[in-house]
Scaffold this active site. Structure first.
Site, PDB file in Angstrom:
ATOM      1  N   CYS A  62       0.361   4.896   6.938  1.00 44.02           N
ATOM      2  CA  CYS A  62      -0.293   4.698   8.247  1.00 44.02           C
ATOM      3  C   CYS A  62       0.673   3.947   9.185  1.00 44.02           C
ATOM      4  O   CYS A  62       1.021   2.791   8.903  1.00 44.02           O
ATOM      5  CB  CYS A  62      -1.594   3.919   8.067  1.00 44.02           C
ATOM      6  SG  CYS A  62      -2.595   4.524   6.691  1.00 44.02           S
ATOM      7  N   CYS A  86     -16.675  -8.911   5.471  1.00 45.95           N
ATOM      8  CA  CYS A  86     -16.028  -7.630   5.180  1.00 45.95           C
ATOM      9  C   CYS A  86     -14.743  -7.854   4.382  1.00 45.95           C
ATOM     10  O   CYS A  86     -13.864  -8.598   4.808  1.00 45.95           O
ATOM     11  CB  CYS A  86     -15.732  -6.905   6.486  1.00 45.95           C
ATOM     12  SG  CYS A  86     -14.939  -5.310   6.231  1.00 45.95           S
ATOM     13  N   CYS A 103     -19.662  -5.938   3.486  1.00 43.92           N
ATOM     14  CA  CYS A 103     -18.967  -4.709   3.850  1.00 43.92           C
ATOM     15  C   CYS A 103     -17.662  -4.688   3.069  1.00 43.92           C
ATOM     16  O   CYS A 103     -17.104  -5.742   2.751  1.00 43.92           O
ATOM     17  CB  CYS A 103     -18.706  -4.697   5.353  1.00 43.92           C
ATOM     18  SG  CYS A 103     -17.768  -3.248   5.904  1.00 43.92           S
ATOM     19  N   CYS A 144       0.249   0.269  10.303  1.00 41.54           N
ATOM     20  CA  CYS A 144      -0.234  -0.762   9.380  1.00 41.54           C
ATOM     21  C   CYS A 144       0.866  -1.643   8.784  1.00 41.54           C
ATOM     22  O   CYS A 144       1.795  -1.155   8.137  1.00 41.54           O
ATOM     23  CB  CYS A 144      -1.034  -0.120   8.249  1.00 41.54           C
ATOM     24  SG  CYS A 144      -1.798  -1.373   7.189  1.00 41.54           S
ATOM     25  N   ARG A 173     -18.203  -2.532  17.586  1.00 39.56           N
ATOM     26  CA  ARG A 173     -17.453  -3.763  17.287  1.00 39.56           C
ATOM     27  C   ARG A 173     -16.130  -3.815  18.033  1.00 39.56           C
ATOM     28  O   ARG A 173     -15.275  -2.954  17.856  1.00 39.56           O
ATOM     29  CB  ARG A 173     -17.212  -3.884  15.782  1.00 39.56           C
ATOM     30  CG  ARG A 173     -16.528  -5.192  15.402  1.00 39.56           C
ATOM     31  CD  ARG A 173     -16.568  -5.442  13.895  1.00 39.56           C
ATOM     32  NE  ARG A 173     -17.919  -5.318  13.400  1.00 39.56           N
ATOM     33  CZ  ARG A 173     -18.296  -4.449  12.474  1.00 39.56           C
ATOM     34  NH1 ARG A 173     -17.428  -3.658  11.904  1.00 39.56           N
ATOM     35  NH2 ARG A 173     -19.568  -4.386  12.102  1.00 39.56           N
ATOM     36  N   CYS A 176       0.851  -1.200   0.000  1.00 38.85           N
ATOM     37  CA  CYS A 176       0.000   0.000   0.000  1.00 38.85           C
ATOM     38  C   CYS A 176       0.886   1.250   0.000  1.00 38.85           C
ATOM     39  O   CYS A 176       1.851   1.328   0.748  1.00 38.85           O
ATOM     40  CB  CYS A 176      -0.910  -0.008   1.234  1.00 38.85           C
ATOM     41  SG  CYS A 176      -2.060   1.388   1.227  1.00 38.85           S
ATOM     42  N   CYS A 197     -19.509   2.377   8.438  1.00 40.45           N
ATOM     43  CA  CYS A 197     -18.800   1.710   9.518  1.00 40.45           C
ATOM     44  C   CYS A 197     -17.531   2.529   9.744  1.00 40.45           C
ATOM     45  O   CYS A 197     -16.681   2.599   8.847  1.00 40.45           O
ATOM     46  CB  CYS A 197     -18.462   0.277   9.102  1.00 40.45           C
ATOM     47  SG  CYS A 197     -17.324  -0.538  10.239  1.00 40.45           S
TER      48      CYS A 197
HETATM   49  N1  SAM Z   1      -6.755   0.630   3.009  1.00 41.79           N
HETATM   50  C1  SAM Z   1      -8.049   0.884   3.518  1.00 41.79           C
HETATM   51  C2  SAM Z   1      -8.086   1.996   4.547  1.00 41.79           C
HETATM   52  O1  SAM Z   1      -7.069   2.330   5.099  1.00 41.79           O
HETATM   53  O2  SAM Z   1      -9.165   2.517   4.777  1.00 41.79           O
HETATM   54  C3  SAM Z   1      -8.702  -0.337   4.108  1.00 41.79           C
HETATM   55  C4  SAM Z   1      -7.910  -1.331   4.924  1.00 41.79           C
HETATM   56  S1  SAM Z   1      -7.208  -0.737   6.433  1.00 41.79           S
HETATM   57  C5  SAM Z   1      -6.153  -2.068   6.879  1.00 41.79           C
HETATM   58  C6  SAM Z   1      -8.570  -0.764   7.571  1.00 41.79           C
HETATM   59  C7  SAM Z   1      -8.328  -0.356   8.980  1.00 41.79           C
HETATM   60  O3  SAM Z   1      -7.624  -1.370   9.686  1.00 41.79           O
HETATM   61  C8  SAM Z   1      -7.504   0.884   9.260  1.00 41.79           C
HETATM   62  O4  SAM Z   1      -8.232   2.057   9.090  1.00 41.79           O
HETATM   63  C9  SAM Z   1      -7.124   0.687  10.721  1.00 41.79           C
HETATM   64  O5  SAM Z   1      -8.076   1.298  11.565  1.00 41.79           O
HETATM   65  C10 SAM Z   1      -7.164  -0.840  10.903  1.00 41.79           C
HETATM   66  N2  SAM Z   1      -5.806  -1.349  11.192  1.00 41.79           N
HETATM   67  C11 SAM Z   1      -4.796  -1.523  10.311  1.00 41.79           C
HETATM   68  N3  SAM Z   1      -3.688  -1.981  10.928  1.00 41.79           N
HETATM   69  C12 SAM Z   1      -4.006  -2.101  12.242  1.00 41.79           C
HETATM   70  C13 SAM Z   1      -3.273  -2.515  13.399  1.00 41.79           C
HETATM   71  N4  SAM Z   1      -2.003  -2.865  13.315  1.00 41.79           N
HETATM   72  N5  SAM Z   1      -3.902  -2.528  14.581  1.00 41.79           N
HETATM   73  C14 SAM Z   1      -5.218  -2.167  14.674  1.00 41.79           C
HETATM   74  N6  SAM Z   1      -5.942  -1.750  13.613  1.00 41.79           N
HETATM   75  C15 SAM Z   1      -5.350  -1.718  12.423  1.00 41.79           C
HETATM   76  C1  DTB Z   2     -11.298  -2.358  11.445  1.00 36.83           C
HETATM   77  O1  DTB Z   2     -11.638  -1.368  12.121  1.00 36.83           O
HETATM   78  N1  DTB Z   2     -10.424  -3.258  11.842  1.00 36.83           N
HETATM   79  C2  DTB Z   2     -10.224  -4.258  10.813  1.00 36.83           C
HETATM   80  C3  DTB Z   2     -11.239  -3.833   9.729  1.00 36.83           C
HETATM   81  N2  DTB Z   2     -11.779  -2.633  10.237  1.00 36.83           N
HETATM   82  C4  DTB Z   2     -10.843  -3.743   8.337  1.00 36.83           C
HETATM   83  C5  DTB Z   2      -8.817  -4.412  10.401  1.00 36.83           C
HETATM   84  C6  DTB Z   2      -7.885  -4.757  11.546  1.00 36.83           C
HETATM   85  C7  DTB Z   2      -6.537  -5.006  10.977  1.00 36.83           C
HETATM   86  C8  DTB Z   2      -5.536  -5.447  12.015  1.00 36.83           C
HETATM   87  C9  DTB Z   2      -4.206  -5.668  11.416  1.00 36.83           C
HETATM   88  C10 DTB Z   2      -4.146  -6.747  10.369  1.00 36.83           C
HETATM   89  O2  DTB Z   2      -4.650  -7.867  10.591  1.00 36.83           O
HETATM   90  O3  DTB Z   2      -3.549  -6.483   9.296  1.00 36.83           O
HETATM   91 FE1  SF4 Z   3      -2.885   1.219   3.319  1.00 40.27          FE
HETATM   92 FE2  SF4 Z   3      -2.855   0.072   5.696  1.00 40.27          FE
HETATM   93 FE3  SF4 Z   3      -3.186   2.694   5.520  1.00 40.27          FE
HETATM   94 FE4  SF4 Z   3      -5.172   1.052   4.690  1.00 40.27          FE
HETATM   95  S1  SF4 Z   3      -4.424   1.293   6.779  1.00 40.27           S
HETATM   96  S2  SF4 Z   3      -4.369   2.868   3.637  1.00 40.27           S
HETATM   97  S3  SF4 Z   3      -3.927  -0.671   3.920  1.00 40.27           S
HETATM   98  S4  SF4 Z   3      -1.328   1.547   4.904  1.00 40.27           S
END
Ligand code: SAM
Ligand code: DTB
Ligand code: SF4
Length: 337
Positions: free
Chosen positions: A57, A97, A130, A60, A262, A53, A190
């Protein structure tokens, strides 16, 4: 429908800081007025496009900027996704989702068309669908609506003030704009966030107040505890205490009485008792399945055991107490794989 009122950060902070027993009592009172008291929505997550990506973030594991060991994968085939959705339904999930590691879907691309097929297929299985695909424009939002998408996940993650400490490649306003588009197209919103990133309590309640003052309020509010992934800038943060998560669920419930709150990432580190306290606090939805997107989640059989032992039911997509046809359903037996 729940009457929404305007919340201030000071009001939310006062609730947050109440003695925990008092906060739990108030949250449970609101919960019983607005939600079925004994049902938990089971949502299964699938990463349909993993890693690489372009966004930064800091939490992430899927950002291309950090070395986290996540192997990038192309967008999955429709049939493979639908097979996973079938398995999720069989195991007891009512919502499926699909998450993609995109800043936003490519306009008019074959990939986006494929996602639309996935949405139609998931709906045809009788599941709520979702998706979380990053920022959307008006046309993409309408196409998702036309495909039958139930809800779109787009998290605010934290307060507006703290946002720049966590993400620099997009703004809080970008996030709010997509959320507004989704709501205007008639797709359920959501939206939630993460605790444990180094934010203050005011940032946590600030995020909940921003969500609560949206019109309409979000249909679901994921509360994530940071999953600390090595290689990300937040990989060495201190773990979140369970009582902090319980407080967040309670404040979310009081501020957003009609939402499904959730209990999301971070459940693997929680005891059964702490999870039950989150349910007492008003959480009534979990991610169900052995994986979140790239990290682990409790074993689904352990979750079914917990719900059964606690006498809780699975919330069906059409629970009449939430405004549509069918009630909560029997949990499948342990043998369901
Ligand atoms: N790329 C899209 C976005 O950022 O909206 C969708 C996927 S992204 C992985 C969805 C959500 O996962 C993020 O907004 C974040 O709140 C959650 N997330 C990602 N990594 C995480 C982590 N290490 N711990 C907890 N939540 C996480
Ligand atoms: C949300 O709030 N949490 C989920 C879902 N929406 C997409 C994602 C959590 C991701 C946790 C890190 C991972 O498994 O990559
Ligand atoms: Fe990309 Fe992860 Fe950020 Fe979603 S949360 S935009 S997958 S870096």
């Amino acid at each position: 429908m729940t009457e929404a009122r305007h919340w201030t950060r000071a009001e939310a902070r006062a609730l947050h800081d109440l003695p925990l027993t008092e906060l739990l009592f108030r949250a449970q009172t609101v919960h019983r007025q607005h939600q079925p008291p004994d049902a938990i929505q089971l949502c299964t997550l699938l990463s349909i496009k993993t890693g690489a990506c372009p966004e930064d973030c800091s939490y992430c594991p899927q950002s291309a900027r950090y070395d986290t060991g996540v192997e990038p994968e192309r967008l999955m085939d429709v049939d493979d996704v639908l097979e996973k959705a079938r398995q999720a339904k069989e195991a007891g999930a009512s919502r499926f989702c699909m998450g993609a590691a995109w800043r936003s879907p490519k306009k008019g691309s074959e990939q986006f068309d494929r996602v639309l097929h996935m949405v139609r297929g998931v709906r045809d299985l009788g599941l709520e669908a979702c998706a979380t695909l990053g920022m959307l424009d008006d046309e993409q939002t309408q196409q998702l609506k036309d495909a039958g998408l139930t809800a779109y996940n787009h998290n605010l993650d934290t307060s507006e003030e703290f946002y720049g400490e966590i993400i620099t490649t997009r703004t809080y306003q970008d996030r709010l704009q997509t959320i507004q588009r989704v709501a205007e197209a008639g797709i359920s919103v959501c939206a939630g966030g993460i605790i444990g990133m180094g934010e203050g309590i005011d940032d946590r309640v600030g995020m909940l107040v921003t969500l609560a003052n949206l019109s309409p309020q979000p249909e679901s509010v994921p509360i994530n505890a940071l999953v600390r992934v090595e290689g990300t800038p937040l990989g060495d943060r201190d773990p979140v205490g369970s009582l902090e998560l319980i407080r967040m669920c309670a404040v979310a419930r009081i501020l957003m009485p009609g939402a499904r709150v959730r209990l999301s990432a971070g459940r693997s580190g929680l005891s059964r008792e702490a999870q039950l306290l989150c349910f007492m606090a008003g959480a009534n939805s979990i991610f169900f399945g052995d994986k979140l997107l790239t990290t682990g989640n409790p074993d689904h059989r352990a979750d079914l055991d917990l719900l059964r032992e606690a006498g809780l039911a699975a919330l069906d997509p059409g629970d009449p107490r939430l405004g549509s046809p069918a009630g909560s359903v029997e949990l499948p037996g342990n043998a369901a794989e």
